[in-house]
Design a protein around this motif. Structure first.
Motif, mmCIF file in Angstrom:
data_model
loop_
_atom_site.group_PDB
_atom_site.id
_atom_site.type_symbol
_atom_site.label_atom_id
_atom_site.label_comp_id
_atom_site.label_asym_id
_atom_site.label_seq_id
_atom_site.Cartn_x
_atom_site.Cartn_y
_atom_site.Cartn_z
ATOM 1 N N HIS A 50 -13.029 -34.514 -45.907
ATOM 2 C CA HIS A 50 -13.612 -34.137 -44.621
ATOM 3 C C HIS A 50 -13.211 -35.203 -43.603
ATOM 4 N N SER A 59 -16.017 -32.585 -40.095
ATOM 5 C CA SER A 59 -15.422 -31.250 -40.153
ATOM 6 C C SER A 59 -14.429 -31.206 -41.299
ATOM 7 N N GLU A 60 -14.141 -29.996 -41.740
ATOM 8 C CA GLU A 60 -13.168 -29.824 -42.812
ATOM 9 C C GLU A 60 -11.779 -30.122 -42.273
ATOM 10 N N ASP A 62 -8.162 -29.458 -41.354
ATOM 11 C CA ASP A 62 -7.567 -28.206 -40.908
ATOM 12 C C ASP A 62 -6.052 -28.374 -40.778
ATOM 13 N N HIS A 63 -5.322 -27.835 -41.751
ATOM 14 C CA HIS A 63 -3.857 -27.910 -41.763
ATOM 15 C C HIS A 63 -3.274 -27.339 -40.475
ATOM 16 N N LYS A 65 -4.622 -27.050 -37.519
ATOM 17 C CA LYS A 65 -4.913 -27.902 -36.360
ATOM 18 C C LYS A 65 -3.971 -29.106 -36.325
ATOM 19 N N GLU A 92 -0.696 -35.062 -45.346
ATOM 20 C CA GLU A 92 -1.651 -34.492 -46.295
ATOM 21 C C GLU A 92 -1.602 -35.230 -47.633
#
Length: 171
Positions: A50, A59-60, A62-63, A65, A92
């Motif tokens: 997160h 927030s999670e 977000d690839h 974003k 990532e």
């Protein structure tokens, strides 16, 4: 695997195939009770950490974003989609390798800036100006000087740090 038609838990795999990259397995199945066939897909589910924002909100990851914000910085720049995707993959992978459940958004921003600096200096400056919230022209001048530094006598302008964990900008 439970049959989606009759909910019977007894199904049989009739065919198994991997995709080209080897990261997804497709299985054709047959229900032993109702004899209907269906397909399942098996893939690795890695849990991204997160993101903890500056205001404390979480927030999670977000690839989309991340890709979108980097694309915006790279807009109208000569960088291929493949190069962008590879940079996002490296970010990532770095976040996953940290092994943390939560990562500060500042860390993600620094990783993005490091990748953009390698991809395109103009995109790096664009992103940095927004990310660091430049207040005046002097801040632009400073970051432009940073990317303009030239290596002297074959040595890198910023020698690699012995500890890559603390080497966000090569300094």
């Amino acid at each position: 695997m439970k049959c989606p038609f009759c909910d019977d838990p007894n199904t049989q795999v009739t065919d198994t195939r991997e995709n080209e990259d080897g990261d997804v397995v497709r299985r054709r199945r047959r229900c032993l009770k109702c004899d209907k066939r269906f397909t399942t897909y098996e893939r690795i589910d890695l849990k991204m950490p997160h993101i903890v924002k500056r205001n404390g909100n979480r927030s999670e990851f977000d690839h989309a974003k991340l890709t979108s914000s980097m694309s915006l910085a790279l807009r109208k720049r000569p960088v291929t989609t493949e190069a962008l995707e590879a940079a996002v993959d490296r970010i990532e992978a770095k976040l996953l390798s940290l092994g943390e459940n939560e990562v500060p958004s500042e860390k993600v921003g620094e990783l993005v800036m490091k990748e953009l600096k390698k991809l395109d200096k103009v995109a790096y400056i664009r992103f940095a100006s927004v990310y660091r919230n430049f207040a005046d022209v002097d801040e632009f001048s400073e970051i432009i000087r940073e990317v303009q530094t030239r290596p002297k006598r074959g040595r890198p302008a910023n020698p690699p740090s012995p500890d890559p964990e603390h080497d966000l900008f090569g300094s």
